[in-house]
Write an enzyme that holds these catalytic residues in place. Structure first.
Site, PDB file in Angstrom:
ATOM      1  N   HIS A  91     -35.101 -44.791 -14.401  1.00  0.00           N
ATOM      2  CA  HIS A  91     -35.381 -43.509 -15.057  1.00  0.00           C
ATOM      3  C   HIS A  91     -34.315 -42.451 -14.732  1.00  0.00           C
ATOM      4  O   HIS A  91     -33.625 -42.534 -13.712  1.00  0.00           O
ATOM      5  CB  HIS A  91     -36.759 -42.988 -14.622  1.00  0.00           C
ATOM      6  N   ARG A 140     -41.998 -40.663 -15.705  1.00  0.00           N
ATOM      7  CA  ARG A 140     -40.531 -40.554 -15.698  1.00  0.00           C
ATOM      8  C   ARG A 140     -39.870 -41.789 -16.327  1.00  0.00           C
ATOM      9  O   ARG A 140     -38.828 -41.673 -16.980  1.00  0.00           O
ATOM     10  CB  ARG A 140     -39.998 -40.262 -14.283  1.00  0.00           C
ATOM     11  N   GLU A 194     -42.674 -47.501  -9.116  1.00  0.00           N
ATOM     12  CA  GLU A 194     -41.838 -47.359  -7.920  1.00  0.00           C
ATOM     13  C   GLU A 194     -42.600 -47.911  -6.720  1.00  0.00           C
ATOM     14  O   GLU A 194     -43.847 -47.943  -6.709  1.00  0.00           O
ATOM     15  CB  GLU A 194     -41.488 -45.870  -7.712  1.00  0.00           C
ATOM     16  N   HIS A 264     -37.882 -48.199 -12.000  1.00  0.00           N
ATOM     17  CA  HIS A 264     -37.564 -47.339 -10.855  1.00  0.00           C
ATOM     18  C   HIS A 264     -36.556 -47.992  -9.911  1.00  0.00           C
ATOM     19  O   HIS A 264     -36.366 -49.212  -9.939  1.00  0.00           O
ATOM     20  CB  HIS A 264     -38.864 -47.053 -10.099  1.00  0.00           C
TER      21      HIS A 264
HETATM   22  O1  LIG Z   1     -39.367 -42.779  -4.720  1.00  0.00           O
HETATM   23  C1  LIG Z   1     -38.325 -42.171  -4.512  1.00  0.00           C
HETATM   24  O2  LIG Z   1     -38.230 -41.218  -3.706  1.00  0.00           O
HETATM   25  C2  LIG Z   1     -37.080 -42.558  -5.252  1.00  0.00           C
HETATM   26  O3  LIG Z   1     -37.418 -42.826  -6.560  1.00  0.00           O
HETATM   27  C3  LIG Z   1     -36.417 -43.754  -4.642  1.00  0.00           C
HETATM   28  O4  LIG Z   1     -36.148 -43.373  -3.389  1.00  0.00           O
HETATM   29  P1  LIG Z   1     -35.214 -44.178  -2.380  1.00  0.00           P
HETATM   30  O5  LIG Z   1     -33.822 -44.169  -2.931  1.00  0.00           O
HETATM   31  O6  LIG Z   1     -35.344 -43.391  -1.116  1.00  0.00           O
HETATM   32  O7  LIG Z   1     -35.792 -45.557  -2.230  1.00  0.00           O
END
Ligand SMILES: O=C(O)[C@H](O)COP(=O)(O)O
Length: 332
Positions: A91, A140, A194, A264
């Site tokens: 996203h 998102r 995610e 994600h």
């Molecule tokens: O969920 C989150 O904060 C981001 O989408 C991915 O975070 P990360 O790069 O810390 O895994």
């Protein structure tokens, strides 16, 4: 919080498992219809067939765009029959990416920049025929998919399939075969969400590093099998995301359909780990930028990484995967 989140995931899970492979719609009883299952493939001249359950005679047709993979229907006359394209898009920037907050399964929309990234991603893939779209259950990813499709040359309409209840399904039926041919089914699945970031959700990433140490936060963010407090490790995320990919998406590719997945950073990292056969060590250094599409060709049961399409006016021109600084995986 952890319990609440798990309940949400479990509730969603049952809904989506139930309708994972929808293939039959209900025909109103008042019509006596001669129903036939069409398995025709129509290539060329813009003709397309999702593989429809059609009602003959002059009555209304009831058409289901989400078919069992055997009911093959693909769009591109140039495509070799045993090949399919797989597009992955993380996203665009979300409001919590902008604020540098751990987001996980919190359902946060895109920023203006994220909207622009999604539109730009759409331009890059605008020449690739898309037969089906999968997104997570989070806004998102859904915004990204929809905005990207506004740029598509074929001007087909992405339509979200509402399978959460029998009534939702019945009330969102489409009764025109022609309209269906101009549509792309969009399947939403919580399994593509995610990674659930547990008690880090809503915390600032920099402040968390200052408090717990940079190394500890790196372990929480990038190790394969160590989860953040009350959250999911990448391994746990892979268990649901890769299983969904194998059970629901791979069969569509096998049947020749071109598929786009908007999801994600971590659900896509786990899927790429599977596609590229990365080890748990190698996946640590795999980073995905927001809004950059990645293209794979599925051929003879294998996924061939082709990088990212480079733009709408250059057709199928492709950059090599290794040229993309956004993806720093070891090139095998
Ligand atoms: O969920 C989150 O904060 C981001 O989408 C991915 O975070 P990360 O790069 O810390 O895994």
């Amino acid at each position: 919080m952890g319990t609440l989140q798990s309940n949400r995931l479990l509730n969603n899970a049952s809904a989506h498992h139930e309708f994972g492979n929808v293939s039959v719609k209900f025909v109103p009883k008042c019509f006596k219809l001669n129903i036939e299952l069409s398995r025709n493939r129509s290539y060329g001249s813009g003709k397309k067939n999702f593989g429809l359950i059609q009602a003959s005679a002059s009555q209304t047709s009831v058409i289901d765009p989400v078919l069992s993979p055997s009911n093959n229907g693909t769009s591109d006359s140039r495509k070799k029959s045993n090949e399919a394209a797989l597009i992955l898009i993380r996203h665009g920037e979300s409001l919590w990416n902008e604020k540098n907050l751990f987001t996980g399964c919190v359902d946060v929309p895109l920023t203006k920049k994220g909207v622009e990234e999604a539109i730009e991603a759409g331009k890059r893939i605008s020449n690739i025929p898309v037969d089906m779209i999968y997104t997570s259950a989070l806004i998102r990813a859904q915004m990204t998919a929809m905005l990207a499709m506004t740029q598509h040359r074929r001007r087909k309409v992405p339509i979200i399939m509402h399978n959460e209840s029998e009534q939702a399904r019945a009330w969102s039926q489409i009764f025109s075969e022609d309209t269906m041919k101009q549509s792309i089914p969009v399947i939403t699945a919580w399994q593509l969400n995610e990674r659930m970031y547990g008690e880090l959700q809503g915390l600032n990433k920099q402040e968390t590093a200052d408090r717990y140490g940079k190394e500890q936060v790196h372990v929480w963010r990038r190790s394969y099998d160590i989860p953040p407090p009350n959250g999911e490790s990448l391994e746990m995320c892979a268990q649901r995301a890769v299983a969904y990919f194998k059970d629901h998406i791979e069969p569509q590719l096998q049947s020749g359909k071109n598929v786009m997945i908007a999801a994600h950073g971590n659900s896509l990292r786990s899927i790429i780990m599977y596609l590229d056969k990365l080890t748990s060590q190698e996946v640590i250094s795999l980073e995905l930028s927001t809004g950059i599409p990645m293209l794979y060709i599925f051929k003879e049961g294998k996924f061939i990484r082709r990088g990212s399409p480079v733009g709408s006016n250059r057709g199928w021109s492709l950059c090599l995967y290794k040229e993309f600084s956004s993806i720093q995986a070891k090139v095998r």
